[in-house]
Scaffold this motif. Structure first.
Motif, short mmCIF file in Angstrom:
data_model
loop_
_atom_site.label_atom_id
_atom_site.label_comp_id
_atom_site.label_asym_id
_atom_site.label_seq_id
_atom_site.Cartn_x
_atom_site.Cartn_y
_atom_site.Cartn_z
N LEU A 43 -1.13 37.99 -18.69
CA LEU A 43 -1.41 38.68 -19.95
C LEU A 43 -0.44 39.85 -20.15
O LEU A 43 0.10 40.04 -21.24
CB LEU A 43 -2.86 39.17 -19.98
CG LEU A 43 -3.91 38.09 -20.22
CD1 LEU A 43 -5.30 38.63 -19.90
CD2 LEU A 43 -3.85 37.58 -21.65
N ALA A 44 -0.22 40.62 -19.09
CA ALA A 44 0.71 41.76 -19.16
C ALA A 44 2.14 41.28 -19.40
O ALA A 44 2.88 41.89 -20.18
CB ALA A 44 0.62 42.59 -17.89
N GLN A 47 2.44 40.18 -23.00
CA GLN A 47 2.42 41.39 -23.83
C GLN A 47 3.77 42.10 -23.78
O GLN A 47 4.22 42.66 -24.78
CB GLN A 47 1.30 42.33 -23.37
CG GLN A 47 1.10 43.52 -24.25
CD GLN A 47 0.53 43.16 -25.62
OE1 GLN A 47 -0.17 42.16 -25.76
NE2 GLN A 47 0.86 43.94 -26.62
N ARG A 54 4.26 32.51 -21.06
CA ARG A 54 3.40 31.89 -22.08
C ARG A 54 2.92 30.50 -21.66
O ARG A 54 1.81 30.10 -22.00
CB ARG A 54 4.14 31.79 -23.41
CG ARG A 54 4.38 33.13 -24.02
CD ARG A 54 5.12 33.02 -25.32
NE ARG A 54 5.42 34.35 -25.83
CZ ARG A 54 5.77 34.59 -27.06
NH1 ARG A 54 5.87 33.60 -27.92
NH2 ARG A 54 6.01 35.82 -27.44
#
Length: 177
Positions: A43-44, A47, A54
């Protein structure tokens, strides 16, 4: 020298690997089965703009591994990874589009199949969409802007496809003599 380059190209083509896809710490954790630790890292990374992260995060959302299953988020993440050149993501997005929510899904699936096959770098394995036929990329952009009912509108994917449809960037260097 030429023999070693040919051998490298043949090896990459035969193994079907994505040698050009960058491995991230989150990807390594996910691949080793450490999903609890991998999800916050992935997730980080996403982001922070790490395109390679992905793909595994998209798989996690698609399959509900370490996160709650979310088909829309999975499709968006996997589309981003495919646009970023990950051939595994192209395969995954084509599998999602096989559900045929409407005829546009079938068309988009076919287009991904064509650009993913025709524009795959034999050495790195990366799908290079900037060399794909512009009309295909523009059609994909149209579908991402106005998808089937139930499919997410992907404005960023459409924007990327339009940008990539401008083709490869060429730099000419003048060498006197």
């Amino acid at each position: 020298m030429m023999k070693s380059i040919a051998a490298l190209a043949l090896t990459a083509a035969l193994c079907g690997c994505a040698a050009g896809v960058k491995g991230t710490p989150g990807m390594k954790l996910y691949s080793s089965g450490q999903t609890t630790e991998a999800i916050p890292v992935l997730l980080a990374e996403v982001q922070a703009g790490e395109v390679s992260a992905r793909y595994p995060l998209g798989l996690a959302y698609r399959d509900g591994v370490g996160v709650e299953r979310d088909a829309v988020r999975a499709e968006i993440l996997l589309t981003g990874a495919a646009i970023g050149g990950d051939p595994r993501a192209v395969t995954a997005i084509r599998a999602i589009l096989a559900n045929n929510r409407c005829p546009l899904d079938g068309e988009l699936r076919s287009l991904w199949g064509n650009v993913g096959t025709m524009n795959r770098n034999l050495i790195t394995g990366v799908v290079e969409l900037n060399t794909a036929p512009p009309f295909m990329l523009r059609r994909m952009a149209e579908i991402y802007d106005q998808p089937c009912t139930g499919a997410p509108v992907q404005a960023e994917a459409a924007k990327s496809m339009r940008s990539l449809s401008n083709g490869p960037r060429t730099m000419w260097i003048y060498v006197p003599g």
